[in-house]
Design an enzyme around this catalytic site. Structure first.
Site, PDB file in Angstrom:
ATOM      1  N   TYR A  61       0.831  -1.202   0.000  1.00 23.47           N
ATOM      2  CA  TYR A  61       0.000   0.000   0.000  1.00 23.47           C
ATOM      3  C   TYR A  61       0.865   1.250   0.000  1.00 23.47           C
ATOM      4  O   TYR A  61       2.038   1.219   0.343  1.00 23.47           O
ATOM      5  CB  TYR A  61      -0.973   0.022   1.188  1.00 23.47           C
ATOM      6  N   CYS A  62       0.236   2.344  -0.423  1.00 18.23           N
ATOM      7  CA  CYS A  62       0.862   3.663  -0.425  1.00 18.23           C
ATOM      8  C   CYS A  62      -0.142   4.636   0.192  1.00 18.23           C
ATOM      9  O   CYS A  62      -0.969   4.228   0.998  1.00 18.23           O
ATOM     10  CB  CYS A  62       1.258   4.064  -1.850  1.00 18.23           C
ATOM     11  N   TYR A  63      -0.095   5.884  -0.180  1.00 17.16           N
ATOM     12  CA  TYR A  63      -1.028   6.874   0.367  1.00 17.16           C
ATOM     13  C   TYR A  63      -2.458   6.631  -0.109  1.00 17.16           C
ATOM     14  O   TYR A  63      -3.391   6.586   0.678  1.00 17.16           O
ATOM     15  CB  TYR A  63      -0.618   8.301  -0.036  1.00 17.16           C
ATOM     16  N   TYR A  90      -3.407   3.781   2.320  1.00 19.31           N
ATOM     17  CA  TYR A  90      -3.436   3.966   3.776  1.00 19.31           C
ATOM     18  C   TYR A  90      -4.584   4.886   4.198  1.00 19.31           C
ATOM     19  O   TYR A  90      -5.139   4.713   5.274  1.00 19.31           O
ATOM     20  CB  TYR A  90      -2.094   4.510   4.278  1.00 19.31           C
TER      21      TYR A  90
END
Length: 97
Positions: A61-63, A90
């Site tokens: 995952y990232c932002y 996230y």
């Protein structure tokens, strides 16, 4: 590589002992991250690929769930069998808490 919802990710984490990788910057990771996640970046990628069981489910995952698609595709190309990207990243995880 498959994109999944936060709910699906939580189920995989709970049931399958998944490896979780956060590709956000180290400052954001250090501020807050999914429990059990490791920060994955260009410096740590090769070590992670070499030392992670390729049969484990891998959640990335990232932002917002956009940049992590590329990282998930790369991991799938490196032989990981079950690679997942969290849709919404996230931020979606935080909203679901």
């Amino acid at each position: 590589m498959q994109s999944i919802s936060v709910e699906e990710a939580k189920k995989i984490i709970q049931e399958d002992n998944a490896a979780i990788f956060d590709i956000r910057d180290p400052e954001s990771f250090n501020t807050s991250h999914i429990k059990g996640a490791q920060n994955l970046n260009n410096t740590t990628m090769q070590n992670m690929v070499a030392n992670t069981d390729k049969n484990l489910p891998v959640i990335v995952y990232c932002y917002h769930g956009i940049s992590s698609v590329g990282a998930a595709q790369y991991l799938a190309s490196q032989g990981f069998n079950k690679v997942y990207n969290i849709v919404g990243g996230y931020e979606a995880w935080q909203r679901s808490a």
